[in-house]
Design an enzyme around this catalytic site. Structure first.
Site, mmCIF file in Angstrom:
data_model
loop_
_atom_site.group_PDB
_atom_site.id
_atom_site.type_symbol
_atom_site.label_atom_id
_atom_site.label_comp_id
_atom_site.label_asym_id
_atom_site.label_seq_id
_atom_site.Cartn_x
_atom_site.Cartn_y
_atom_site.Cartn_z
ATOM 1 N N THR A 69 -23.669 1.257 25.383
ATOM 2 C CA THR A 69 -23.028 2.038 24.316
ATOM 3 C C THR A 69 -23.220 3.529 24.554
ATOM 4 O O THR A 69 -22.262 4.314 24.464
ATOM 5 C CB THR A 69 -23.603 1.650 22.944
ATOM 6 N N GLY A 76 -28.112 -3.052 29.628
ATOM 7 C CA GLY A 76 -28.588 -3.258 28.273
ATOM 8 C C GLY A 76 -27.474 -2.926 27.294
ATOM 9 O O GLY A 76 -26.633 -2.061 27.576
ATOM 10 N N CYS A 77 -27.435 -3.600 26.148
ATOM 11 C CA CYS A 77 -26.351 -3.339 25.191
ATOM 12 C C CYS A 77 -26.447 -1.920 24.625
ATOM 13 O O CYS A 77 -25.435 -1.229 24.464
ATOM 14 C CB CYS A 77 -26.336 -4.374 24.083
ATOM 15 N N ASN A 78 -27.659 -1.467 24.318
ATOM 16 C CA ASN A 78 -27.828 -0.082 23.864
ATOM 17 C C ASN A 78 -27.444 0.892 24.963
ATOM 18 O O ASN A 78 -26.792 1.907 24.724
ATOM 19 C CB ASN A 78 -29.286 0.171 23.457
ATOM 20 N N ALA A 79 -27.885 0.573 26.182
ATOM 21 C CA ALA A 79 -27.611 1.462 27.310
ATOM 22 C C ALA A 79 -26.115 1.564 27.575
ATOM 23 O O ALA A 79 -25.599 2.645 27.885
ATOM 24 C CB ALA A 79 -28.346 0.962 28.551
#
Length: 342
Positions: A153, A148-151
């Protein structure tokens, strides 16, 4: 040797980003583009910014001759990916950009995504695709699950600090600001301009955000014991970018040294001078991550901030980085473009 790839879900943001990146790749060419609802259309009609490229006409997945494809990118919605990937040839290399193979435990997948895992046997061979921390396994994998993109980061900040044992694992606060493109291209009322612009709000409060499943699994595996972070994402009225501000208990200089050691040879991760913070402006449209560390005014505490482009390093750029490894190519190929500014 030129490698042929297919992109499934080419009419979404991550599909378009893959096309943009691969168009400049020296060793990969796009042989097929699939988009079920837009089959028969030209990519230039769906994404006019790509009209200068000579691309295949969009088609249905069933129309692709996969015997001519070396690697397939699946930029499809959650749940759909499991069904589609299960039906693909058993020897085809696949990079999945959805959440369908990110969690190793099918029960955890059902907990966070609300439906049973329909490809449990394939889940066993899936390799987690955070490239900087899983290179060897990715290079030898058939199926790679993009993060995931949040994950991603949050992990760029916290994985080295957990591994180096320089922070209190029971006192981690992750405050994340996310661009609207992270929600995909589907029409949603809360993402209309009049609903989103000139505002700023937190969402998925408490324990409801799906990327918590990734944080729990990855951080606990590194620490050898359960690790749970306090995590609040916020939706920004901007098109691209994620900025993650992490508050931790530990010596700021030791934290900086741990990040410096972890990333000193990484081509896509830039550790800023001590005391400086990153901006999403400075990574826009690129595969770079910028990380900054500062001392908090409270003794024994530090602030660590990371910025990346959610569509590039957080998704499609990471996918191409993984594909390069899987195809035996230079890891940085097609990905060293400078960020866009302003």
């Amino acid at each position: 040797m030129t490698h042929n790839v297919a992109i499934l879900g080419a009419s979404g943001y991550t599909g378009a980003e893959l096309v943009r990146l691969i168009s400049q790749h020296p060793d990969i060419q796009i042989a097929a583009l699939a988009a079920e609802r837009k089959a028969g259309m030209e990519m230039a009609d769906v994404f006019p910014h790509l009209r200068h490229l000579s691309l295949p006409t969009l088609c249905k997945i069933g129309e692709i001759d996969f015997s001519t494809i070396d690697l397939c990118f699946c930029a499809l919605p959650h749940k759909t990916s499991q069904e589609v990937i299960s039906a693909l040839p058993a020897d085809l290399k696949i990079v999945d950009l959805s959440a369908d193979f990110r969690l190793s435990d099918p029960e955890e997948y059902e907990k966070w995504y609300g439906n049973p895992h329909s490809a449990v046997e394939m889940q066993k061979e899936a390799v987690y695709g955070l490239t900087e921390f899983n290179r060897e396994a990715i290079a030898n994998a058939r199926l790679v699950a993009g993060t995931g993109c949040n994950a991603a980061t949050g992990q760029f900040v916290l994985r080295p600090l957990i591994a180096a044992d320089v922070i209190d694992l029971d006192d981690i606060i992750l405050d994340m600001k996310c661009a609207v493109s992270g929600a995909g291209r589907a029409l949603k009322e809360n993402l209309l301009h009049a609903e989103l612009s000139e505002g700023y709000n937190a969402y998925a409060l408490g324990s409801t955000h799906r990327h918590l499943g990734e944080f729990d699994e990855q951080f606990s595996a590194i620490a050898g014991r359960p690790v749970k972070v306090q995590f609040t994402p916020h939706l920004l009225p901007v098109n691209r970018g994620i900025l993650a501000t992490t508050y931790v208990k530990g010596d700021a200089k030791a934290i900086y040294a741990a990040l410096e050691a972890a990333y000193k040879d990484e081509p896509f991760v830039e550790l800023l001078p001590f005391g400086q913070g990153p901006s999403t402006h400075n990574v826009r449209g690129s595969n770079f991550v910028h990380i900054g560390v500062a001392e908090d005014r409270l003794e024994g505490r530090a602030i660590v901030i990371a910025a990346l482009d959610n569509l590039t390093k957080g998704s499609s750029g990471q996918a191409l980085q993984n594909a390069n490894l899987m195809l035996g190519l230079e890891e940085t190929a097609g990905l060293m473009m400078a960020p866009l500014f302003p």
